[in-house]
Design a protein around this motif. Structure first.
Motif, short mmCIF file in Angstrom:
data_model
loop_
_atom_site.label_atom_id
_atom_site.label_comp_id
_atom_site.label_asym_id
_atom_site.label_seq_id
_atom_site.Cartn_x
_atom_site.Cartn_y
_atom_site.Cartn_z
N ILE A 1 0.82 -1.21 0.00
CA ILE A 1 0.00 0.00 0.00
C ILE A 1 0.85 1.26 0.00
O ILE A 1 0.74 2.09 -0.90
N PHE A 2 1.70 1.43 1.00
CA PHE A 2 2.50 2.64 1.12
C PHE A 2 3.75 2.54 0.25
O PHE A 2 4.39 1.49 0.19
N GLY A 3 4.08 3.65 -0.44
CA GLY A 3 5.25 3.65 -1.30
C GLY A 3 5.05 2.93 -2.61
O GLY A 3 6.01 2.63 -3.32
N VAL A 4 3.80 2.68 -2.98
CA VAL A 4 3.47 1.99 -4.23
C VAL A 4 2.91 3.01 -5.21
O VAL A 4 2.09 3.85 -4.83
N PRO A 5 3.33 3.01 -6.49
CA PRO A 5 2.79 3.97 -7.46
C PRO A 5 1.28 3.88 -7.58
O PRO A 5 0.69 2.80 -7.43
N LEU A 6 0.64 5.01 -7.87
CA LEU A 6 -0.82 5.03 -7.99
C LEU A 6 -1.32 4.08 -9.06
O LEU A 6 -2.33 3.39 -8.88
N THR A 7 -0.61 4.03 -10.19
CA THR A 7 -1.06 3.15 -11.27
C THR A 7 -1.01 1.69 -10.85
O THR A 7 -1.91 0.90 -11.19
N THR A 8 0.02 1.31 -10.10
CA THR A 8 0.12 -0.07 -9.62
C THR A 8 -0.99 -0.38 -8.62
O THR A 8 -1.60 -1.46 -8.66
N LEU A 9 -1.26 0.56 -7.72
CA LEU A 9 -2.34 0.37 -6.76
C LEU A 9 -3.68 0.17 -7.46
O LEU A 9 -4.47 -0.71 -7.09
N LEU A 10 -3.94 0.99 -8.48
CA LEU A 10 -5.22 0.89 -9.19
C LEU A 10 -5.32 -0.41 -9.97
O LEU A 10 -6.41 -1.00 -10.05
N GLU A 11 -4.23 -0.88 -10.53
CA GLU A 11 -4.25 -2.17 -11.22
C GLU A 11 -4.62 -3.29 -10.25
O GLU A 11 -5.41 -4.18 -10.58
N ASN A 12 -4.06 -3.24 -9.05
CA ASN A 12 -4.38 -4.25 -8.04
C ASN A 12 -5.82 -4.08 -7.54
O ASN A 12 -6.53 -5.08 -7.33
N ASP A 13 -6.25 -2.84 -7.36
CA ASP A 13 -7.60 -2.59 -6.86
C ASP A 13 -8.67 -3.00 -7.86
O ASP A 13 -9.74 -3.50 -7.47
N GLN A 14 -8.40 -2.80 -9.14
CA GLN A 14 -9.41 -3.11 -10.15
C GLN A 14 -9.66 -4.60 -10.30
O GLN A 14 -10.69 -5.02 -10.83
N LYS A 15 -8.73 -5.41 -9.83
CA LYS A 15 -8.98 -6.86 -9.80
C LYS A 15 -10.04 -7.18 -8.76
O LYS A 15 -10.80 -8.14 -8.91
N SER B 1 -12.15 -4.56 -7.36
CA SER B 1 -13.28 -3.66 -7.57
C SER B 1 -13.14 -3.01 -8.94
O SER B 1 -12.53 -1.94 -9.06
N PRO B 2 -13.66 -3.64 -10.00
CA PRO B 2 -13.53 -3.10 -11.36
C PRO B 2 -14.08 -1.68 -11.46
O PRO B 2 -15.09 -1.33 -10.84
N GLY B 3 -13.37 -0.86 -12.21
CA GLY B 3 -13.80 0.53 -12.40
C GLY B 3 -13.27 1.50 -11.37
O GLY B 3 -13.61 2.69 -11.42
N SER B 4 -12.44 1.03 -10.43
CA SER B 4 -11.89 1.93 -9.41
C SER B 4 -11.01 2.99 -10.06
O SER B 4 -10.15 2.68 -10.86
N ARG B 5 -11.22 4.23 -9.67
CA ARG B 5 -10.44 5.34 -10.20
C ARG B 5 -9.54 5.96 -9.14
O ARG B 5 -8.63 6.72 -9.46
N VAL B 6 -9.83 5.66 -7.87
CA VAL B 6 -9.05 6.14 -6.73
C VAL B 6 -8.66 4.92 -5.90
O VAL B 6 -9.49 4.03 -5.70
N PRO B 7 -7.40 4.84 -5.41
CA PRO B 7 -6.99 3.68 -4.61
C PRO B 7 -7.98 3.40 -3.48
O PRO B 7 -8.44 4.31 -2.79
N LEU B 8 -8.31 2.12 -3.29
CA LEU B 8 -9.32 1.74 -2.31
C LEU B 8 -8.94 2.14 -0.90
O LEU B 8 -9.79 2.59 -0.12
N VAL B 9 -7.67 1.98 -0.54
CA VAL B 9 -7.25 2.34 0.82
C VAL B 9 -7.37 3.85 1.04
O VAL B 9 -7.73 4.30 2.14
N PHE B 10 -7.11 4.63 0.01
CA PHE B 10 -7.24 6.09 0.10
C PHE B 10 -8.70 6.46 0.32
O PHE B 10 -9.02 7.30 1.18
N LYS B 11 -9.61 5.85 -0.44
CA LYS B 11 -11.03 6.11 -0.28
C LYS B 11 -11.51 5.71 1.10
O LYS B 11 -12.34 6.39 1.72
N LYS B 12 -10.99 4.58 1.62
CA LYS B 12 -11.41 4.10 2.92
C LYS B 12 -10.95 5.05 4.03
O LYS B 12 -11.70 5.32 4.98
N LEU B 13 -9.74 5.57 3.92
CA LEU B 13 -9.25 6.53 4.90
C LEU B 13 -10.09 7.82 4.88
O LEU B 13 -10.44 8.36 5.94
N LEU B 14 -10.43 8.29 3.69
CA LEU B 14 -11.28 9.47 3.58
C LEU B 14 -12.66 9.20 4.17
O LEU B 14 -13.23 10.04 4.88
N SER B 15 -13.20 8.02 3.89
CA SER B 15 -14.52 7.65 4.42
C SER B 15 -14.50 7.58 5.94
O SER B 15 -15.44 8.05 6.61
#
Length: 599
Positions: A296-310, A312-326
């Motif tokens: 999670i930490f120190g990982v490029p945004l594009t890599t995070l989104l590739e992992n997240d889309q597996k 949650s398809p269609g994710s545009r913002v990293p899931l952990v970032f959205k969860k922290l904001l929520s």
């Protein structure tokens, strides 16, 4: 060893410990004094007139102190650095502007020829200047450029017209239509309301390139916009947008191919705009860091989104970032000092390790995360991105916008810079700014004003690599708080695409692909009728207020939107307030399609 000797050893050790503790305290006091001195320097009369409270400055240097202490506890970042080469920087600029064929001289499907045919005289002069600089630098190094600047531009006069573009294979391409900017309308005087407020209304039009509107600077005249300077939160100008008849276009309304072309033109326009304002368009050389490919930490945004889309398809913002904001929105918006008061360093470190191990396995217990812990994790996530959220290459351009005295010109510069960001960075920044606007909305309860929030967020957004933060860099971060302030306040405006950029795209597509066969007029009229009937039905519906939210929740994903597809645009979702006849006139050969989209 007798008792006397043991006592001597203990006294010596205790004395050494006291000396070490005193040294640490002295170093901490020096750091504090440095931060305070830099803060006062940034607010000196020579700086732009900004009214920043003492509390806001305390927030800033406290945040910098927390960042430095955190960095001292971790490993130093390793980056591959090289000497800055002017030719390489110019080459990078040309490539990012979609003009790589002017550098390589190879045949490609790039948009260089079509792009050159749509530039205004000022934009073309800027491209010529950058290409000429690249050519001269290569000559100094005894290297022959693939294409000389004379092959692209006919005369050295900055106001000259473009010659017919030369394709990489040496053939003269057909002369393409030259795009001429409409005449610049006179500046509208700022209106003030009668309530005694110092806020003013500034008219902002998207029809004319911003560089054309800065003509007063180019001709040495006084610019009325530059005489307006914000002094506090009340004085933030209210921008009155001239709504285009073709409808407002948001970034996500366009196809990915057209957004890529928007980036090309935005870079050329921003460089031209800065040149007129007397600002040097600096760029950082992109340096490679040892980025992680998992976690999670120190990982490029594009890599995070590739992992997240597996997951949650269609994710545009990293899931952990959205969860922290929520988490912060649910429990922290009314907490006094949220974002300002740090969580326990040991708890944040433990929670970080837990997130790394358990987040993607859905085993992480979010109930154990306190509000201040979540804020600390959020800021840590932003700081530890291998490539800053505002990107390494564009950080100098963001910082340079602070030296612009006119709020209108600042907003125009930020507008173009937002369009230059990669999609993942732009979407993540948007999610962050939406959250920060909510924090400011609860100021009466959380005691976090717009300036407080901006001062705390600026050092995290404008990240500088390495343990030793230079004084100049810290001064730049203080000045960047004004930019964060504008980003939070005017975020809705900044995520739209100006009409003059849409016009560029249409001209580029017409020049590159030609006109498509017109679709059936009968089919088009049928779609228009269906679209109008649906709009009338929505307006005439009278529904009990209690059922409104439920009905919207059930139909949000099935709602139909009207798109213009093809012709001189890739795809564009139309604004419900768009005048369809005006859209038809600028793109008569498109297909009109009704379809759903994720909202």
């Amino acid at each position: 060893m007798d008792l006397k000797d043991c006592g001597g050893v203990i006294l010596t050790a205790f004395h050494s410990f006291r000396i070490h503790a005193d040294e640490q305290k002295h170093a901490a006091d020096n750091r504090k004094a440095t931060y305070q001195r830099i803060g006062s320097m940034s607010l000196s009369p020579s700086a732009p007139e900004r009214c920043v409270s003492r509390d806001s400055m305390e927030d800033y240097w406290s945040e910098m102190k927390n960042i430095e202490e955190e960095r001292q506890g971790g490993p130093e970042e390793l980056m591959e650095r090289a000497s800055v080469d002017e030719a390489e920087l110019e080459e990078a600029w040309l490539q990012e502007a979609g003009l790589s064929t002017l550098v390589t001289g190879t045949q490609s499907d790039g948009p260089a020829e079509a792009l050159l045919s749509t530039l205004t005289r000022s934009q073309a002069a800027m491209v010529k200047k950058r290409l000429d600089n690249y050519t001269q630098t290569l000559r100094k190094r005894n290297r022959q450029p693939m294409r000389h600047v004379r092959d692209v531009f006919s005369t050295p006069d900055a106001s000259s017209e473009l010659t017919p573009p030369v394709s990489p294979n040496g053939q003269i391409a057909p002369k393409l239509p030259q795009w001429n900017a409409p005449k610049v309308p006179p500046s509208c005087p700022a209106d003030t309301n009668g309530s005694g407020s110092a806020s003013e209304t500034v008219v902002l039009s998207f029809d004319v390139p911003y560089s054309e509107g800065a003509g007063a600077h180019r001709k040495g005249r006084e610019c009325q916009d530059c005489r307006r300077i914000c002094k506090d939160d009340r004085d933030l100008p209210v921008f009155q947008i001239v709504r285009p008849r073709q409808g407002v276009t948001r970034v996500n309304d366009l196809s990915s191919e057209d957004i890529k072309k928007i980036g090309y033109i935005s870079l050329i326009e921003l460089t031209t705009f800065y040149d007129f304002l007397g600002i040097e368009m600096k760029r950082n050389r992109v340096v490679r860091s040892r980025a992680r490919d998992c976690g999670i930490f120190g990982v490029p945004l594009t890599t995070l989104l590739e992992n997240d889309q597996k997951k949650s398809p269609g994710s545009r913002v990293p899931l952990v970032f959205k969860k922290l904001l929520s988490k912060l929105e649910q429990t922290g918006l009314q907490t006094e000092g949220i974002l300002r008061v740090p969580g326990s360093a040991s708890r944040v470190k433990h929670l970080r390790q837990e997130l790394e191990l358990k987040f993607y396995e859905d085993r992480f217990d979010w109930d154990q995360v306190r509000q201040n812990d979540a804020a600390g994790l959020l800021k840590m996530f932003i700081r530890e991105l291998p490539n800053p959220l505002l990107t390494q290459q564009h950080l100098p351009a963001f910082t340079a916008a602070q030296s612009i005295s006119s709020p209108k010109h600042q907003i125009q510069a930020l507008h173009l810079l937002i369009l230059l960001l990669p999609e993942a960075n732009r979407d993540t920044l948007k999610a962050l700014l939406e959250f920060l606007r909510k924090v400011v909305a609860y100021e009466e309860k959380n005691r976090m004003s717009l300036w407080n929030v901006s001062m705390i967020v600026a050092p995290n957004l404008f990240t500088f690599r390495g343990k030793n933060v230079k004084q100049e860099e810290m001064q730049g971060a203080v000045a960047a708080a004004q930019l964060v302030r504008l980003l939070i306040t005017h975020q809705d405006l900044l995520w739209t695409v100006p009409c003059f950029l849409i016009s560029h795209i249409r001209k580029m597509n017409e020049a590159a692909t030609g006109k498509k066969t017109p679709t059936s007029e009968k089919s088009k009229r049928r779609l228009l009728k269906r679209w109008n009937l649906e709009k009338e039905r929505e307006r005439s519906e009278v529904t009990d207020f209690r059922d409104v939210n439920e009905r919207r929740a059930n139909t949000r994903r099935q709602r139909q939107y009207l798109f213009e597809v093809g012709g001189n645009i890739g795809e564009r979702c139309l604004d419900p307030d768009a005048h369809l006849l005006d859209v038809y006139r600028v793109n008569p050969h498109c297909e009109w399609v009704l379809k759903s989209r994720l909202t």
